[in-house]
Design a protein around this motif. Structure first.
Motif, PDB file in Angstrom:
ATOM      1  N   PHE A 133       0.834  -1.204   0.000  1.00  0.00           N
ATOM      2  CA  PHE A 133       0.000   0.000   0.000  1.00  0.00           C
ATOM      3  C   PHE A 133       0.868   1.252   0.000  1.00  0.00           C
ATOM      4  N   ILE A 134       1.899   1.266   0.838  1.00  0.00           N
ATOM      5  CA  ILE A 134       2.797   2.421   0.897  1.00  0.00           C
ATOM      6  C   ILE A 134       3.539   2.601  -0.418  1.00  0.00           C
ATOM      7  N   VAL A 135       4.009   1.488  -1.001  1.00  0.00           N
ATOM      8  CA  VAL A 135       4.743   1.560  -2.269  1.00  0.00           C
ATOM      9  C   VAL A 135       3.859   2.134  -3.372  1.00  0.00           C
ATOM     10  N   ASN A 136       2.627   1.631  -3.475  1.00  0.00           N
ATOM     11  CA  ASN A 136       1.720   2.116  -4.511  1.00  0.00           C
ATOM     12  C   ASN A 136       1.299   3.560  -4.273  1.00  0.00           C
ATOM     13  N   LEU A 137       1.190   3.937  -3.014  1.00  0.00           N
ATOM     14  CA  LEU A 137       0.791   5.301  -2.699  1.00  0.00           C
ATOM     15  C   LEU A 137       1.844   6.305  -3.151  1.00  0.00           C
ATOM     16  N   PHE A 138       3.102   5.987  -2.901  1.00  0.00           N
ATOM     17  CA  PHE A 138       4.172   6.908  -3.260  1.00  0.00           C
ATOM     18  C   PHE A 138       4.591   6.790  -4.725  1.00  0.00           C
ATOM     19  N   SER A 139       4.219   5.693  -5.380  1.00  0.00           N
ATOM     20  CA  SER A 139       4.495   5.557  -6.814  1.00  0.00           C
ATOM     21  C   SER A 139       3.298   5.968  -7.669  1.00  0.00           C
ATOM     22  N   PHE A 140       2.219   6.456  -7.021  1.00  0.00           N
ATOM     23  CA  PHE A 140       1.031   6.970  -7.697  1.00  0.00           C
ATOM     24  C   PHE A 140       0.318   5.898  -8.538  1.00  0.00           C
ATOM     25  N   GLU A 141       0.373   4.643  -8.098  1.00  0.00           N
ATOM     26  CA  GLU A 141      -0.382   3.559  -8.734  1.00  0.00           C
ATOM     27  C   GLU A 141      -1.711   3.420  -8.012  1.00  0.00           C
ATOM     28  N   LYS A 143      -4.767   2.875  -8.958  1.00  0.00           N
ATOM     29  CA  LYS A 143      -5.784   1.907  -9.371  1.00  0.00           C
ATOM     30  C   LYS A 143      -5.717   0.615  -8.564  1.00  0.00           C
ATOM     31  N   TRP A 144      -4.549   0.306  -7.976  1.00  0.00           N
ATOM     32  CA  TRP A 144      -4.401  -0.915  -7.195  1.00  0.00           C
ATOM     33  C   TRP A 144      -4.685  -0.701  -5.709  1.00  0.00           C
ATOM     34  N   LEU A 145      -4.862   0.536  -5.288  1.00  0.00           N
ATOM     35  CA  LEU A 145      -5.036   0.798  -3.861  1.00  0.00           C
ATOM     36  C   LEU A 145      -6.313   0.167  -3.311  1.00  0.00           C
ATOM     37  N   LEU A 146      -7.383   0.186  -4.109  1.00  0.00           N
ATOM     38  CA  LEU A 146      -8.633  -0.439  -3.652  1.00  0.00           C
ATOM     39  C   LEU A 146      -8.439  -1.923  -3.407  1.00  0.00           C
ATOM     40  N   LEU A 147      -7.753  -2.597  -4.314  1.00  0.00           N
ATOM     41  CA  LEU A 147      -7.490  -4.029  -4.149  1.00  0.00           C
ATOM     42  C   LEU A 147      -6.649  -4.290  -2.908  1.00  0.00           C
ATOM     43  N   ILE A 148      -5.634  -3.474  -2.691  1.00  0.00           N
ATOM     44  CA  ILE A 148      -4.768  -3.662  -1.530  1.00  0.00           C
ATOM     45  C   ILE A 148      -5.542  -3.398  -0.243  1.00  0.00           C
ATOM     46  N   CYS A 149      -6.459  -2.429  -0.278  1.00  0.00           N
ATOM     47  CA  CYS A 149      -7.291  -2.172   0.908  1.00  0.00           C
ATOM     48  C   CYS A 149      -8.199  -3.363   1.214  1.00  0.00           C
ATOM     49  N   ILE A 150      -8.746  -3.992   0.169  1.00  0.00           N
ATOM     50  CA  ILE A 150      -9.571  -5.184   0.368  1.00  0.00           C
ATOM     51  C   ILE A 150      -8.740  -6.302   0.980  1.00  0.00           C
TER      52      ILE A 150
END
Length: 216
Positions: A133-141, A143-150
């Motif tokens: 989640f942190i990696v995607n947040l700082f890399s501005f990805e 679209k995958w944040l919802l999946l990672i939150c699930i």
């Protein structure tokens, strides 16, 4: 924390199981397999398919299978714990956290190796999803944040439930137990410091002689 019903008692003869072997090898494989498959598919999904929807659905399906398996099967068989919810006649929701009952001198049928595998998988995977989640947040990805939150919610729910089963007492919050331990620790430290200060203040002071003073 409640105890399990009588159907969970140890069958005759199983108390002499071989400790060097896993009593539930297939259950142990499922405990690690579904969540490992979901994580690996997320990391390698670009190799198999470019469709975001397809990858999203498959990963959520694996996460759902993992959640159901861990909640209803692996926790009960591997560590003798289970948590569940029911709604009473008044429509009020109740959460129940249970631990396998010990009959007399008979110990819980929990294999130490299985227990370590269970807790390692239960703790490590939510941490890995949190890191992603942190990696995607700082890399501005995004679209995958919802999946990672699930994934974090499903893995975290099982982690929270089994921690309540393991460390909870009379269905109290784990945070309350930890808070009580912390308060007792700091209370002891404060009392010890006050005692030391009082002892140091009551000690008699010995006057020191000035070497330059003439003695008559």
């Amino acid at each position: 924390m409640s105890t399990m019903i009588e159907e969970d008692t140890i069958p005759f003869g199983l108390e002499y199981q071989d400790k060097s072997r896993l009593p539930h090898p297939y259950v142990t494989l499922c405990h690690i397999g579904f969540r490992s498959a979901a994580l690996l598919w997320y990391l390698l999904c670009g190799i198999f398919s470019d469709s975001f929807i397809t990858n999203f659905v498959l990963i959520v399906l694996l996460l759902s299978l993992d959640f159901w398996t861990v909640k209803n099967i692996t926790g009960r068989l591997m560590v003798g714990l289970r948590w569940w919810n029911y709604i009473d006649d008044d429509g009020k929701s109740h959460w129940v956290y249970e631990s396998k009952k010990v009959q007399g001198t008979t110990q819980n049928m929990v294999n130490s190796t299985e227990s370590k595998i269970f807790w390692a998988g239960l703790v490590c995977f939510p941490a890995l999803w949190g890191l992603l989640f942190i990696v995607n947040l700082f890399s501005f990805e995004f679209k995958w944040l919802l999946l990672i939150c699930i994934a974090g919610a499903l893995n975290g729910a099982n982690l929270h439930g089994y921690l309540k089963c393991r460390f909870g007492k009379n269905n109290e919050n784990i945070g309350t137990s930890i808070s009580n331990v912390t308060q007792n620790f700091f209370r002891q430290q404060i009392l010890q410091n006050v005692t030391n200060m009082m002892n140091s203040s009551t000690q008699p002071t010995v006057p020191q002689m000035n070497p330059n003073q003439n003695v008559v």
